[in-house]
Scaffold this active site. Structure first.
Site, PDB file in Angstrom:
ATOM      1  N   ASP A 254     -37.454  -4.429 -27.072  1.00  0.00           N
ATOM      2  CA  ASP A 254     -36.336  -4.829 -27.928  1.00  0.00           C
ATOM      3  C   ASP A 254     -35.582  -3.623 -28.513  1.00  0.00           C
ATOM      4  OD1 ASP A 254     -35.152  -7.162 -29.574  1.00  0.00           O
ATOM      5  OD2 ASP A 254     -35.709  -5.721 -31.138  1.00  0.00           O
TER       6      ASP A 254
ATOM      7  N   GLU B 208     -34.100  -3.387 -23.409  1.00  0.00           N
ATOM      8  CA  GLU B 208     -32.873  -3.971 -23.943  1.00  0.00           C
ATOM      9  C   GLU B 208     -31.928  -2.812 -24.263  1.00  0.00           C
ATOM     10  OE1 GLU B 208     -30.911  -6.926 -27.254  1.00  0.00           O
ATOM     11  OE2 GLU B 208     -32.552  -5.610 -27.821  1.00  0.00           O
TER      12      GLU B 208
END
Ligand code: NOJ
Ligand code: CA
Length: 541
Positions: free
Chosen positions: A216, A279
Site C-alpha cells: 500500500d 501501489e
C-alpha cells in the site's frame, strides 16, 4: 546481470524459465468487508470468502488479493492497522485465515495480502508508546517535528484526504506526519528497528504460506521531511481534491523508497515463488524505477494512468503505446482498470462499454487485476447521505472523491440483502444493470458468463497470457491490436463507440461481447455498437 546459477529456479527472471504464475494468472481483488458475510453482522469476513471460493475458481482467476483484514479501529476501513500479525475479530481469527488459505491452495488459488507499510493506526501499541514521551524508545518509529515559530506545521504539505499532512500532539508538543488521516501516523522506515519489525511482519505471513503482497501507498515510504514546502500544482482544478493542489516533490517517490522496496523484495525472494506488487501511483517516469535497475524491486508496480484517461480508443491506445515503450528490459506490465479506491469502470466508461472495458483489461499484455464485481458489470451505487462511510467523502464532500459507490456488497442473489448477509449490510446493496450473480450465472448471455469465457480464452491462448503486443489500428472509436506468441496469434478489436464500425481485420471470431457470431471466418469485420471481438488469426486458426 546477476549470476543465475546460484538462484533457485523459481527465483530466476522469466526469460530463463517458463513464466511465473503471477505473469500468466488473473488476480482477483477482494474487498473483504463487502464480499460475503458469514455471521450476520452485515460485514463480510474471512469465513465468507472461504464459502465463495468455488465461485472464484469458476471465474477462472488464479489468485486473490485480499484488502486488509488485520486488527484495526477502521478509521480507514482496515488501512489503519493496529497489529500487523493478526486478524480483526470483525473478519474472524487467525485460524479462519489459515483455513481460508488452505482451502484456496487446495483449489490451486494463490493468496496475496495487502501490506500497509507507510502508516499504522494511531491505536497501534507502537504509536501509543511513541507519543507517550519524547524520550520513548519508539519515538523515532514515527515522524515527529517541532512546529514552526508561529505554531504552524513544519511544512505546507496537504494530506491525501485533505487538511494538513501534520497532526499536532498536545502531550509532547510536536507534530507527527500523517499522510492520510490523523489516525494513520506515518511510520519511519529510516529507523532500523522499525524496518526490522515491519519486515518481520511480512515474514509472519509468508511463513504461514501466503503467496505475496500488494504493498500500500509505497510512494510515501521515505519523505524528505526536512526538505521544505511543496510548490503549487499549476494544473490543479478543485475537482482533483485538495491534495493534488501541490506537487509532492518532497513527500512522494524520494530516493529512500527504493531501498525500502529492495528490502521487502529480499524478504519476499527468500521464499519460493512469491510476488511483490506495488501501489505505485504516479506518472510513467515515476513508476518505471519501481522495477529496479536489476529487476530487484516490485515484480508488478501498478500503473494507474488508465483511471484518468478519457474512455476513447485513440487516447487509450496512445497510453498503452507509451507504457510499452517505457517498460525496461525484463519488466512485466500491469495496467490498472479498477479497484476499491475509484469509481467503477462501468460508470467511468459507461454501462454499455463494461464488456469492452473488461476485454481490454484481460487482453492487454501483463497481469490483469480484476476488482470484485467488475466481472458482473457492477456500476457505482448511489449512497444516501446518512449512509456515507468513507472518511474521504466525509472530509471533502461533494467532489465525487468518496469511495463508497465502488465498495457496496456483492449482490449474490435476488433475495433480501442479496445473499451477502442476513441483515442490512454496512453499505447499501446495489444491483448491477444485469442483475445479481445468481441471475447472471444462469443466463448464458450475461456479463458474468462473458467474463468467464474471456478468462478461459486467455488461459487457452499463450498469445493472450504471454504474447507480444502490437497496435494494428487506432481511430477515435476503434482500438485493434495483435497479441502473438509464436504461431498463436489473436487480434483484439474493440468498438468504443455506440455506432457500428468497420475494421479491416480478418480471422476466425473466437469471442464476441455481443453473443455468438455465426461466421466461421470474416474478411472484413463489422463491429456492432459497443462490441468487442477477438479474432484467431493463427495459421489454420
Ligand atoms: C491506498 C488504499 O488503496 C486506500 O484504500 C487507502 O485509503 C490508502 N492507501 C491509505 O492506506
Ligand atoms: Ca461478518
Amino acid at each position: 546481470m546477476k549470476d543465475m546459477t546460484d538462484m533457485p529456479a523459481s527465483h530466476r527472471p522469466d526469460r530463463q524459465n517458463a513464466p511465473a504464475w503471477w505473469q500468466t494468472e488473473v488476480i482477483y481483488q477482494i474487498y473483504p468487508r463487502s464480499f460475503q458475510d458469514s455471521n450476520g453482522d452485515g460485514i463480510g469476513d474471512l469465513a465468507g470468502i472461504e464459502s465463495r471460493l468455488d465461485e472464484i475458481v469458476a471465474l477462472g482467476v488464479g489468485a486473490i488479493w485480499i484488502s486488509p483484514f488485520f486488527p484495526s479501529p477502521m478509521a480507514d476501513f482496515g488501512y489503519d492497522v493496529s497489529d500487523y500479525c493478526g486478524v480483526d475479530p470483525m473478519f474472524g481469527t487467525l485460524a479462519d485465515f489459515d483455513s481460508l488459505l488452505a482451502a484456496a491452495h487446495a483449489r490451486g488459488l494463490k493468496v496475496i495480502l495487502d501490506f500497509v507499510p507507510c502508516h499504522s493506526s494511531d491505536q497501534h501499541p507502537w504509536f501509543v508508546e511513541s507519543r507517550a514521551s519524547r524520550s520513548s524508545s519508539k519515538r523515532d518509529w514515527y515522524i515527529w517535528r517541532d512546529a514552526r515559530p508561529d505554531g504552524s506545521p513544519p511544512t505546507n504539505w496537504i494530506g491525501e484526504f485533505g487538511g494538513s499532512a501534520w497532526t499536532w500532539d498536545d502531550t509532547t508538543g510536536q507534530y507527527y506526519l500523517s499522510v492520510f488521516l490523523s489516525e494513520q501516523p506515518a511510520l519511519n522506515w529510516a529507523n532500523p528497528d522499525l524496518r526490522t519489525a515491519m519486515l518481520d511482519a511480512m515474514r509472519f505471513w509468508l511463513d504461514r504460506g501466503v503467496d505475496g503482497f500488494r504493498v500500500d501507498a509505497i510512494i510515501f515510504a521515505a519523505p524528505d521531511v526536512d526538505g521544505g514546502d511543496h510548490p503549487p500544482n499549476p494544473d490543479w482544478t478543485p475537482a482533483m481534491g485538495p491534495a493534488r493542489s501541490q506537487l509532492q516533490t518532497r513527500l512522494a517517490h524520494q530516493p529512500g523508497v527504493f531501498d525500502v522496496v529492495r528490502d521487502m523484495r529480499r524478504v519476499t525472494d527468500s521464499y519460493p515463488d512469491r510476488v511483490l506488487i506495488g501501489e505505485t501511483s504516479g506518472t510513467l517516469n515515476d513508476v518505471m524505477p519501481y522495477y529496479g535497475a536489476d529487476m530487484d524491486l516490485f515484480h508488478l508496480p501498478f500503473y494507474f494512468a488508465m483511471l484518468s484517461t478519457p474512455w476513447q480508443a485513440d487516447a487509450l491506445s496512445a497510453l498503452v503505446a507509451r507504457y510499452e515503450a517505457a517498460l525496461p528490459d525484463g519488466a512485466w506490465p500491469t495496467l490498472v482498470l479498477g479497484n476499491h479506491d475509484i469509481s467503477r469502470i462501468a460508470s467511468r466508461a459507461g454501462v454499455a462499454q463494461a464488456r469492452v472495458a473488461l476485454t481490454l483489461l484481460l487482453t492487454l499484455r501483463g497481469t490483469p487485476v480484476l476488482y470484485q464485481g467488475d466481472e458482473m458489470g457492477m456500476d457505482n451505487a448511489t449512497i444516501p447521505h446518512n449512509r456515507v462511510q468513507d472518511p474521504w467523502e466525509r472530509r471533502v464532500p461533494g467532489l465525487g472523491l468518496g469511495r463508497d459507490p465502488a465498495r457496496t456488497p456483492m449482490p449474490w442473489t435476488d433475495i433480501d440483502h442479496g445473499g451477502f448477509s442476513t441483515t442490512e449490510p454496512w453499505l447499501p446493496l446495489h444491483l448491477p444493470p444485469e442483475g445479481s450473480f445468481a441471475r447472471q450465472a444462469t443466463d448464458p448471455g450475461s456479463m458474468l458468463n462473458y467474463a468467464r469465457r474471456l478468462i478461459a480464452l486467455r488461459r487457452a491462448h499463450s498469445a493472450l497470457s504471454q504474447g507480444t503486443y502490437r497496435q494494428i489500428h487506432v481511430g477515435p472509436d476503434v482500438m485493434v491490436f495483435e497479441r502473438r506468441a509464436g504461431t498463436n496469434r489473436l487480434v483484439v478489436c474493440l468498438n468504443m463507440s455506440a455506432t457500428a464500425q468497420g475494421v479491416s481485420a480478418s480471422g476466425v471470431p473466437v469471442l464476441s461481447s455481443c453473443g455468438n457470431r455465426v461466421e466461421a471466418f470474416v474478411r472484413k469485420l463489422v463491429l456492432a455498437p459497443n462490441e468487442a471481438v477477438i479474432l484467431d488469426v493463427s495459421p489454420g486458426g
